[in-house]
Write an enzyme that holds these catalytic residues in place. Structure first.
Site, PDB file in Angstrom:
ATOM      1  N   ASN A 159      62.868  38.852  47.300  1.00  0.00           N
ATOM      2  CA  ASN A 159      64.264  39.133  47.646  1.00  0.00           C
ATOM      3  C   ASN A 159      65.086  39.667  46.473  1.00  0.00           C
ATOM      4  OD1 ASN A 159      66.907  38.632  49.251  1.00  0.00           O
ATOM      5  ND2 ASN A 159      67.162  37.366  47.423  1.00  0.00           N
ATOM      6  N   SER A 196      65.331  47.785  53.162  1.00  0.00           N
ATOM      7  CA  SER A 196      66.709  48.163  53.479  1.00  0.00           C
ATOM      8  C   SER A 196      66.677  49.263  54.522  1.00  0.00           C
ATOM      9  CB  SER A 196      67.415  48.675  52.213  1.00  0.00           C
ATOM     10  OG  SER A 196      68.619  49.356  52.525  1.00  0.00           O
ATOM     11  N   TYR A 249      68.510  53.725  44.637  1.00  0.00           N
ATOM     12  CA  TYR A 249      68.317  52.548  45.484  1.00  0.00           C
ATOM     13  C   TYR A 249      67.396  52.870  46.654  1.00  0.00           C
ATOM     14  CZ  TYR A 249      69.458  48.531  48.442  1.00  0.00           C
ATOM     15  OH  TYR A 249      69.377  47.414  49.226  1.00  0.00           O
ATOM     16  N   ASN A 298      62.389  36.250  34.864  1.00  0.00           N
ATOM     17  CA  ASN A 298      62.752  37.656  34.975  1.00  0.00           C
ATOM     18  C   ASN A 298      61.601  38.369  35.662  1.00  0.00           C
ATOM     19  OD1 ASN A 298      63.486  40.302  34.723  1.00  0.00           O
ATOM     20  ND2 ASN A 298      63.729  40.283  32.507  1.00  0.00           N
ATOM     21  N   VAL A 299      61.790  38.774  36.922  1.00  0.00           N
ATOM     22  CA  VAL A 299      60.685  39.351  37.693  1.00  0.00           C
ATOM     23  C   VAL A 299      60.176  40.661  37.100  1.00  0.00           C
ATOM     24  CG1 VAL A 299      61.350  38.213  39.849  1.00  0.00           C
ATOM     25  CG2 VAL A 299      62.259  40.512  39.330  1.00  0.00           C
ATOM     26  N   SER A 319      63.807  53.101  45.611  1.00  0.00           N
ATOM     27  CA  SER A 319      63.158  51.804  45.394  1.00  0.00           C
ATOM     28  C   SER A 319      62.828  51.110  46.706  1.00  0.00           C
ATOM     29  CB  SER A 319      64.050  50.909  44.523  1.00  0.00           C
ATOM     30  OG  SER A 319      65.212  50.481  45.211  1.00  0.00           O
ATOM     31  N   LYS A 320      63.711  51.212  47.674  1.00  0.00           N
ATOM     32  CA  LYS A 320      63.472  50.528  48.942  1.00  0.00           C
ATOM     33  C   LYS A 320      62.451  51.265  49.804  1.00  0.00           C
ATOM     34  CE  LYS A 320      66.051  46.999  48.143  1.00  0.00           C
ATOM     35  NZ  LYS A 320      65.435  45.674  47.948  1.00  0.00           N
ATOM     36  N   ILE A 371      75.274  43.479  54.698  1.00  0.00           N
ATOM     37  CA  ILE A 371      75.343  42.043  54.929  1.00  0.00           C
ATOM     38  C   ILE A 371      76.485  41.500  54.075  1.00  0.00           C
ATOM     39  CG2 ILE A 371      74.111  39.850  54.841  1.00  0.00           C
ATOM     40  CD1 ILE A 371      72.854  41.888  56.764  1.00  0.00           C
TER      41      ILE A 371
END
Length: 258
Positions: free
Chosen positions: A91, A142, A155, A65-66, A158-159, A188
């Site tokens: 990733n 992203s 999101y 768990n990162v 975070s990116k 993608i």
């Protein structure tokens, strides 16, 4: 000499069991790398490892768990005790839909913990072991890192952090032989996308898939393998002059929309 060879190199890939991560794991193994896949659950990782081995490659799966720094340190210590790591691919990540009004504190914390703290934990654990020996780090950012995307508040936050973390690490460790870059995909086509459409647009799957595909000026979604090929180049010796740079792979989204 074969171009873009990763022969003899070891790569740690978080979230390497599915989607873009799976494509990167498979591509790197084909090019000679030994792949170490870190996944929250090893179910997908085990399938990917088995497929790599069937094709003559070398790969290993680790439950990790990162978000948990102690667990990340333990797993990376275990890997580096026997292997010289040359590549880290951050990733693993999760998505979130919503603007600032309907993004709860819990939503924000969850996104931050996986998408920002996760890459931090992995770099924090690995960099002391590879500095002065040389290595490459790729952080998955992203298009939302640099342009506004509707209903992607948390999101995008975070990116955006991933993008600036990349620049900071590249600057701090350029003298220690570490190159750090980021990749910024647009949409993608992964199993996640198919699942998202089925869940939110039942009965309109084809219509929504076509609509989402056309948001890229090139007229289609990207393929995981295309992202993997870009990652391969950036991690190869042929890209030894590249660091501190973000690479959009977006079908023209950033520059050609609007």
């Amino acid at each position: 000499m074969i171009k873009f060879s990763l022969e003899g190199k070891h790569a740690i890939i978080t979230g390497g069991g599915s989607g873009i991560g799976k494509a990167i794991s498979t591509t790197f193994a084909k090019q000679g790398a030994t792949v170490h896949i870190l996944e929250l659950s090893t179910e997908n990782a085990d399938v990917t490892v088995a497929a790599i081995k069937e094709n003559g490659g070398t790969a290993f799966a680790y439950q990790c768990n990162v978000v948990d720094q102690a667990q990340v340190i333990e797993v990376i210590d275990r890997i580096t005790a026997k292997n010289k790591i040359s590549i880290l691919i951050n990733n693993a990540g999760i998505a979130h839909i919503g603007n600032i009004e309907n993004t709860s504190t819990e939503d924000l914390d969850k996104i931050y913990n996986v998408n920002v703290k996760g890459p931090y934990n992995c770099m924090h654990a690995l960099i002391p072991k590879i500095k002065d020996k040389g290595g490459v780090i790729i952080n998955m950012a992203s298009i939302a890192s640099t342009v506004g995307i509707q209903d992607r508040f948390a999101y995008s936050m975070s990116k955006g952090a991933i993008l600036t973390m990349t620049y900071s690490v590249a600057k701090d460790y350029i003298g220690q032989g570490i190159r750090c870059n980021s990749i910024s995909p647009a949409r993608i086509h992964t199993p996640f996308v198919d699942g998202f459409i089925q869940k939110n647009y039942p009965g309109k799957e084809k219509e929504m898939f076509d609509k989402l595909s056309k948001t890229q000026p090139i007229g289609r979604m990207g393929k995981p393998e295309e992202v993997a090929d870009l990652a391969l180049y950036l991690c190869s010796d042929e890209a030894s002059f590249i660091t501190g740079t973000d690479f959009p792979i977006d079908g023209g989204f950033i520059k050609l929309n609007g």
